[in-house]
Design an enzyme around this catalytic site. Structure first.
Site, short mmCIF file in Angstrom:
data_model
loop_
_atom_site.label_atom_id
_atom_site.label_comp_id
_atom_site.label_asym_id
_atom_site.label_seq_id
_atom_site.Cartn_x
_atom_site.Cartn_y
_atom_site.Cartn_z
N ASN A 105 30.85 -13.91 7.21
CA ASN A 105 31.87 -13.85 8.37
C ASN A 105 30.28 -14.32 9.68
O ASN A 105 29.75 -13.14 9.11
CB ASN A 105 32.05 -12.51 8.08
N LYS A 165 30.48 -10.74 11.47
CA LYS A 165 29.30 -9.71 10.76
C LYS A 165 27.94 -9.82 10.48
O LYS A 165 26.57 -9.32 11.16
CB LYS A 165 29.77 -9.86 9.60
N ASP A 194 32.26 -3.07 2.62
CA ASP A 194 33.55 -3.49 2.53
C ASP A 194 34.31 -2.15 3.40
O ASP A 194 33.59 -1.34 3.44
CB ASP A 194 33.93 -3.03 1.09
N GLY A 244 42.03 -9.35 13.39
CA GLY A 244 42.72 -8.42 11.79
C GLY A 244 43.72 -6.29 12.24
O GLY A 244 44.72 -7.30 13.18
N ARG A 304 32.08 -0.12 11.52
CA ARG A 304 30.82 -0.55 11.18
C ARG A 304 29.29 -0.72 11.98
O ARG A 304 28.21 -0.64 11.62
CB ARG A 304 30.92 -2.47 11.36
P1 ITT Z 1 34.04 -10.54 3.92
O1 ITT Z 1 34.31 -11.98 3.94
O2 ITT Z 1 32.17 -10.12 4.51
O3 ITT Z 1 34.28 -9.70 2.54
P2 ITT Z 1 36.60 -9.46 5.45
O4 ITT Z 1 36.44 -9.92 6.12
O5 ITT Z 1 37.35 -9.54 3.98
O6 ITT Z 1 35.02 -10.22 5.12
P3 ITT Z 1 36.07 -6.73 4.55
O7 ITT Z 1 36.25 -7.26 3.04
O8 ITT Z 1 35.08 -5.54 5.42
O9 ITT Z 1 35.98 -8.32 5.12
O10 ITT Z 1 37.73 -6.49 5.43
C1 ITT Z 1 38.47 -6.33 5.18
C2 ITT Z 1 39.73 -6.14 6.17
O11 ITT Z 1 39.97 -4.86 6.48
C3 ITT Z 1 39.74 -7.08 6.82
O12 ITT Z 1 40.62 -8.04 6.48
C4 ITT Z 1 40.81 -6.08 8.73
O13 ITT Z 1 42.19 -6.48 7.60
C5 ITT Z 1 40.71 -5.16 7.66
N1 ITT Z 1 39.62 -4.30 8.68
C6 ITT Z 1 37.93 -4.02 8.48
N2 ITT Z 1 37.58 -4.43 10.08
C7 ITT Z 1 38.71 -4.17 11.33
C8 ITT Z 1 37.99 -4.50 12.19
O14 ITT Z 1 37.15 -4.08 12.77
N3 ITT Z 1 39.37 -4.24 12.78
C9 ITT Z 1 40.84 -5.18 12.44
N4 ITT Z 1 40.73 -5.04 10.70
C10 ITT Z 1 39.80 -4.69 10.17
#
Ligand code: ITT
Length: 189
Positions: free
Chosen positions: A10, A13, A68, A147, A175
Site C-alpha cells: 500500500n 502506508k 493491521d 475506507g 497508524r
Molecule cells: P495492507 O495491504 O497493508 O494489508 P489494507 O488496506 O488491508 O492494506 P489494513 O488491513 O490495515 O490495510 O486495513 C484494514 C481496513 O480497516 C481497511 O481496509 C479499512 O476498511 C479500515 N481502515 C484502517 N485504517 C483506516 C483509516 O485510516 N481510514 C479508514 N479506514 C481504515
C-alpha cells in the site's frame, strides 16, 4: 543504515513508514522481488500483524515490520474490527453502507480506529499500538482518505477524516500514533 522490510504494498502506508522511521531503510517485498500475499486469519489485530511480520521474515531473512488496523464500533461490540476490510465483501462503499444500516436507530455512535504494528527480527517481537477516537456520522461527509474515513467524525479534529487534509489526519491517526510508539521502542530520536 539498518534495513527493515515492510509487509505491505500500500503506497500510502509505505510513505508513512518511511517518513516515521528515519534512520532505517524501509524496503518493500516488491523491491526485493518477493511475492507477498498472506491470509490474515488471526482473531486480533496483533495476531494478524504478527502473522504478516513472521511470514515476511521467513521469505527475506531481514527484520520486518507489519501492521493491521480496523474500525471498532462500541454499539456493535467492536465490529467490524479485524474484518473491517472484508465487512461487506464488496469494497469501501458497500462497507460504509453496511455500517450505516447496522447502526440504524442507534444513538451510541462511539467508535475508534486501532492500528497494531509488529516488528520481528527472527527472535524478538516488538508491538506498538495506536488508537484514535470518534463517532460514526449519520451520513458520509468528505471524500478524502479511504475506507471508513467519510463516516468517522474524529474527536480530535471535530470533522470526519474524509473532510480532513492528509496532514490533519496524520497528526492524530491510529497508524501515526502506533508508529510514534514504535519509534520510541526502537529508540529512534
Ligand atoms: P495492507 O495491504 O497493508 O494489508 P489494507 O488496506 O488491508 O492494506 P489494513 O488491513 O490495515 O490495510 O486495513 C484494514 C481496513 O480497516 C481497511 O481496509 C479499512 O476498511 C479500515 N481502515 C484502517 N485504517 C483506516 C483509516 O485510516 N481510514 C479508514 N479506514 C481504515
Amino acid at each position: 543504515m539498518k534495513e527493515i522490510v515492510l509487509a505491505s504494498g500500500n503506497a500510502g502506508k509505505i510513505a508513512e513508514f518511511r517518513e516515521m522511521l528515519k534512520g532505517y531503510t524501509v524496503l518493500t517485498p516488491k523491491e526485493l522481488g518477493i511475492e507477498f500475499d498472506v491470509e490474515e486469519t488471526g482473531e486480533t489485530f496483533y495476531d494478524n500483524a504478527l502473522i504478516k511480520a513472521r511470514a515476511l521474515f521467513e521469505l527475506c531473512g531481514k527484520p520486518t515490520v507489519a501492521d493491521d488496523s480496523g474500525l471498532c464500533v462500541d454499539a456493535l461490540g467492536g465490529a467490524p474490527g479485524v474484518f473491517s476490510a472484508r465487512y461487506s465483501g464488496a469494497g469501501d462503499d458497500a462497507n460504509n453502507k453496511k455500517l450505516l444500516a447496522a447502526l440504524d436507530g442507534k444513538q451510541d455512535r462511539r467508535a475508534h480506529f486501532t492500528c497494531c504494528i509488529v516488528h520481528f527480527d527472527g527472535k524478538n517481537i516488538i508491538e506498538a499500538v495506536g488508537n484514535t477516537y470518534g463517532k460514526i456520522a449519520f451520513e458520509k461527509a468528505g471524500d478524502g482518505g479511504f475506507g471508513y474515513d467519510p463516516l468517522f467524525i474524529s474527536d480530535d479534529l471535530g470533522k470526519t477524516f474524509g473532510q480532513a487534509s492528509e496532514e490533519e489526519k496524520n497528526a492524530v491517526s491510529h497508524r501515526a500514533r502506533a508508529l510514534a510508539e514504535l519509534r520510541r521502542k526502537l529508540n529512534i530520536a
